[in-house]
Design an enzyme around this catalytic site. Sequence first.
Site, PDB file in Angstrom:
ATOM      1  N   HIS A  91     -36.440   9.002 -86.160  1.00 17.51           N
ATOM      2  CA  HIS A  91     -36.979  10.302 -85.487  1.00 17.51           C
ATOM      3  C   HIS A  91     -37.542   9.297 -84.058  1.00 17.51           C
ATOM      4  O   HIS A  91     -37.927   8.167 -84.126  1.00 17.51           O
ATOM      5  CB  HIS A  91     -38.138  10.905 -86.586  1.00 17.51           C
ATOM      6  CG  HIS A  91     -39.721  10.023 -86.058  1.00 17.51           C
ATOM      7  ND1 HIS A  91     -40.546  10.489 -85.577  1.00 17.51           N
ATOM      8  CD2 HIS A  91     -39.961   9.241 -86.644  1.00 17.51           C
ATOM      9  CE1 HIS A  91     -41.540   9.463 -85.430  1.00 17.51           C
ATOM     10  NE2 HIS A  91     -41.535   8.932 -86.247  1.00 17.51           N
ATOM     11  N   CYS A  92     -38.152  10.587 -82.724  1.00 17.03           N
ATOM     12  CA  CYS A  92     -38.914   9.823 -81.829  1.00 17.03           C
ATOM     13  C   CYS A  92     -40.295  11.135 -81.814  1.00 17.03           C
ATOM     14  O   CYS A  92     -40.376  11.392 -83.039  1.00 17.03           O
ATOM     15  CB  CYS A  92     -37.652   9.920 -80.920  1.00 17.03           C
ATOM     16  SG  CYS A  92     -36.467  11.453 -80.618  1.00 17.03           S
ATOM     17  N   THR A  93     -40.120  11.007 -80.380  1.00 19.93           N
ATOM     18  CA  THR A  93     -41.157  12.213 -80.142  1.00 19.93           C
ATOM     19  C   THR A  93     -40.522  13.932 -80.688  1.00 19.93           C
ATOM     20  O   THR A  93     -40.932  14.335 -81.238  1.00 19.93           O
ATOM     21  CB  THR A  93     -41.628  12.420 -78.652  1.00 19.93           C
ATOM     22  OG1 THR A  93     -42.769  11.214 -79.024  1.00 19.93           O
ATOM     23  CG2 THR A  93     -42.895  13.642 -78.266  1.00 19.93           C
ATOM     24  N   THR A 127     -33.117  10.148 -80.159  1.00 20.01           N
ATOM     25  CA  THR A 127     -33.251  10.231 -82.001  1.00 20.01           C
ATOM     26  C   THR A 127     -30.949  11.030 -81.995  1.00 20.01           C
ATOM     27  O   THR A 127     -30.545  10.815 -82.957  1.00 20.01           O
ATOM     28  CB  THR A 127     -33.665  11.204 -82.952  1.00 20.01           C
ATOM     29  OG1 THR A 127     -35.356  10.414 -83.268  1.00 20.01           O
ATOM     30  CG2 THR A 127     -33.707  11.806 -84.063  1.00 20.01           C
TER      31      THR A 127
END
Length: 258
Positions: free
Chosen positions: A146-148, A154
């Site tokens: 995941h990222c933000t 992602t």
Amino acid sequence: MTDAPTELLRLASADNFRDVAGTGAGYPAGDGGRVRRGVFYRSNELQLTHADAAALAGLGITAVHDLRSTPEVEAHPDVEVPGAAWHHVEVAGIPMEMVDGLADTAAAERVMREVYDGFVRSADSRAAYGELLRALATGGVPQLFHCTAGKDRTGWAAALLLEIAGVDRDTIVADYLLTNEVSSATREKYLALVGEHLGEHLVEVYEPTMVVAPEYLQAAYDAVAADHGSVAGYLRDGLGLDDATIAALRARLVHYDA
């Protein structure tokens, strides 16, 4: 491999959480196979409720790969998922200095294309994506990355996995664009904050940075074609993945009906 749930798990506190394989029987892999569900998951940042953390633990997640920058991680640390090891694999996202002072939507869209170009052309990003894919090929499953917002860094990682699985490009783009549907509530929340703190006139200007668009993903593919000739060349020469790693990922990703 794993026993995937029959229905797609939805998390109230991470609305862009989803299975890389899609829903139902999984995306067609193009050679009679399908992408296996319950192996790789993608998400936005894991600011999870206790119930959602327990739900992820219930899936048997063995590893969480966090693609965010160190300041992003420090500002909003992931909630621990019981049973899952946490790994930091940093990929540069949208530079705040490029977002501050955006003049119009065209400038915002240009920034987004440059971000995706950087996923391919930045040596640091190539090293990070290579590290991520090697971990996904060799670690226990299922795994989550995941990222933000779970849309750009992602999104490129998920696209690469689907490319390795042999999913057709139209399906990959459609899967990428699902972010705009499943995370609309989060997007509206952040756009409301833009309106409140920066002014309503800037909501439209900033919106391109909070969505995904085909031309963003195409910017990454264009850089791949220009620098490496093909996705296969990018995986091999850009990310340094050997044939065994690609084969291991494909074996994990694709299944065939008996």
